[in-house]
Design a protein around this motif. Structure first.
Motif, PDB file in Angstrom:
ATOM      1  N   HIS A 191      -5.110  -7.689  -3.707  1.00 23.21           N
ATOM      2  CA  HIS A 191      -4.789  -6.956  -2.483  1.00 23.21           C
ATOM      3  C   HIS A 191      -5.035  -5.460  -2.665  1.00 23.21           C
ATOM      4  CE1 HIS A 191      -2.733  -5.825   1.215  1.00 23.21           C
ATOM      5  NE2 HIS A 191      -1.995  -4.972   0.518  1.00 23.21           N
TER       6      HIS A 191
ATOM      7  N   GLY B 177      -0.841 -13.586  -1.875  1.00 17.88           N
ATOM      8  CA  GLY B 177      -0.666 -15.028  -1.934  1.00 17.88           C
ATOM      9  C   GLY B 177      -1.391 -15.722  -0.798  1.00 17.88           C
ATOM     10  N   SER B 178      -1.611 -17.015  -0.943  1.00 16.59           N
ATOM     11  CA  SER B 178      -2.306 -17.781   0.094  1.00 16.59           C
ATOM     12  C   SER B 178      -1.515 -17.833   1.394  1.00 16.59           C
ATOM     13  CB  SER B 178      -2.578 -19.206  -0.401  1.00 16.59           C
ATOM     14  OG  SER B 178      -1.357 -19.847  -0.775  1.00 16.59           O
ATOM     15  N   ASP B 179      -0.198 -17.568   1.305  1.00 16.72           N
ATOM     16  CA  ASP B 179       0.647 -17.575   2.496  1.00 16.72           C
ATOM     17  C   ASP B 179       0.779 -16.193   3.134  1.00 16.72           C
ATOM     18  OD1 ASP B 179       2.089 -16.331   0.549  1.00 16.72           O
ATOM     19  OD2 ASP B 179       3.864 -17.611   0.700  1.00 16.72           O
ATOM     20  N   GLY B 180       0.006 -15.231   2.604  1.00 20.27           N
ATOM     21  CA  GLY B 180       0.030 -13.891   3.170  1.00 20.27           C
ATOM     22  C   GLY B 180       1.020 -12.948   2.529  1.00 20.27           C
TER      23      GLY B 180
ATOM     24  N   ALA C 271     -10.669 -12.430  -4.223  1.00 21.54           N
ATOM     25  CA  ALA C 271      -9.932 -12.650  -2.981  1.00 21.54           C
ATOM     26  C   ALA C 271      -8.422 -12.503  -3.174  1.00 21.54           C
ATOM     27  CB  ALA C 271     -10.243 -14.035  -2.429  1.00 21.54           C
ATOM     28  N   ALA C 272      -7.960 -12.618  -4.428  1.00 23.54           N
ATOM     29  CA  ALA C 272      -6.517 -12.541  -4.678  1.00 23.54           C
ATOM     30  C   ALA C 272      -6.035 -11.106  -4.860  1.00 23.54           C
ATOM     31  CB  ALA C 272      -6.164 -13.357  -5.916  1.00 23.54           C
TER      32      ALA C 272
END
Length: 336
Positions: free
Chosen positions: A69, A20-23, A66-67
């Motif tokens: 992991h 997620g964008s929040d890590g 980029a999404a």
């Protein structure tokens, strides 16, 4: 007897974790395993949020890099592991050998291009040596296969000039124009009324079976899947909880979630009673329970279900289920 043909698509213990964008880290898909032969249709069912569309986008390499992991396991298409391909590698396959029919054609089609140009664009890209007359004939044939009785009449139409059913048929025509070996259809009939839904499903089933395409058909509607699929895989919270021949899974579900999903569908209920909603809700990908992911919503769960994640078992030939007690689930048809 000869060696059986190898599957066109093999999903081999595939797991996908997104960032997620929040890590935060989200394990979206876990240990997905199934195969698809040439000319076969696999239905993928489950509630919204179960991971169906993420799996579809993974097959086409359409998830933002980029999404991602982590990816584990394999997605093998005709022997090529799709998880190892970069964007250039996917571009060689996407549109030519792999194609997708999206849920909402209004957002998937270019509003400034005519129907002919939208379908012809893919043909020109993947068959650059074709003359314009050959391109035109291929577009005409693809749209006819997708259900357009007189395609030439609509060549100059823009998307806003087409009805919802025609736009969805146009999406199917765009996918068929390059004669792909595998088509992934993600909820292609959800936005259509019942009559248009039946027409499009008939066209899709006829096209796949007559032309020898393989199809992954994604839907939350088991009745729709029963119409088009040979086999069915049921996803819940990113885990494939049951798979097998579509009629067997729907007539005798072995996993409590498959049964609950079936009981919630009016068109699949034989008795004269109302559908039964499934209590509770799907867990967030980053908050899945330690045991069976369906245990918090399952009326038959015991302590073992809540503590231990069940692995895949095959209680019947060709039937794979992730449940500690699959044979204890009563048969369908009112035999409670």
């Amino acid at each position: 007897m000869g060696t059986p043909p190898s599957p066109l698509l093999e999903v081999d213990d595939f797991s996908l974790t997104l960032a997620g964008s929040d890590g935060r880290i989200f394990p979206v898909l876990e240990g997905i395993r199934f195969s698809l032969g040439r000319g076969e249709t696999m239905g993928i069912a489950g509630e919204s949020g179960s991971g169906k569309s993420v799996l579809a986008l993974s097959l086409l390499g359409l998830l933002p890099r980029a999404a991602i992991h982590e990816q584990r396991g394999g997605l093998r298409f005709d022997g090529t592991d799709l998880t190892t391909l970069d964007e250039t590698g996917f571009q060689r396959l996407r549109g030519r050998r792999l194609a997708m029919v999206f849920q909402e054609p209004t957002t998937a089609m270019n509003p400034l291009m005519t129907l002919y140009e939208q379908v012809a664009e893919g043909v020109r890209t993947h068959f650059p040596r074709l003359g314009e007359g050959e391109v035109r004939e291929r577009v005409r044939r693809a749209l006819r296969r997708a259900g357009f009785g007189d395609p030439d009449t609509f060549f100059d139409s823009f998307p806003h000039q087409l009805s919802g059913g025609m736009r969805q048929r146009a999406m199917l025509g765009m996918a068929l124009a390059t004669d792909p070996e595998l088509i992934v259809a993600d909820e292609p009939t959800t936005a259509l009324d019942a009559a248009l839904q039946v027409q499009l499903l008939q066209e899709l089933r006829r096209t796949v079976r007559e032309e020898g395409h393989s199809l992954v058909f994604i839907s939350h509607d088991l009745g729709v899947i029963r119409t088009v699929a040979d086999r069915l895989a049921v996803l819940y919270a990113g885990i494939l909880v049951e798979s097998g021949p579509v009629a067997e899974v729907l007539d005798r579900p072995l996993h409590p979630y498959s049964r609950a999903l079936r009981e919630a569908m009016p068109r699949l209920i034989r008795e004269q009673r109302l559908p039964r909603p499934i209590p509770g809700h799907l867990p967030s990908p980053d908050q899945k329970p330690a045991g069976c992911v369906f245990a918090p919503r399952c009326g038959k769960a015991v302590e073992r279900c809540r503590a231990e994640r069940p692995g895949p078992v095959e209680p019947l030939p060709g039937r794979v289920v992730r449940c500690h007690f699959p044979e204890s689930v009563p048969e369908s048809g009112g035999k409670e």
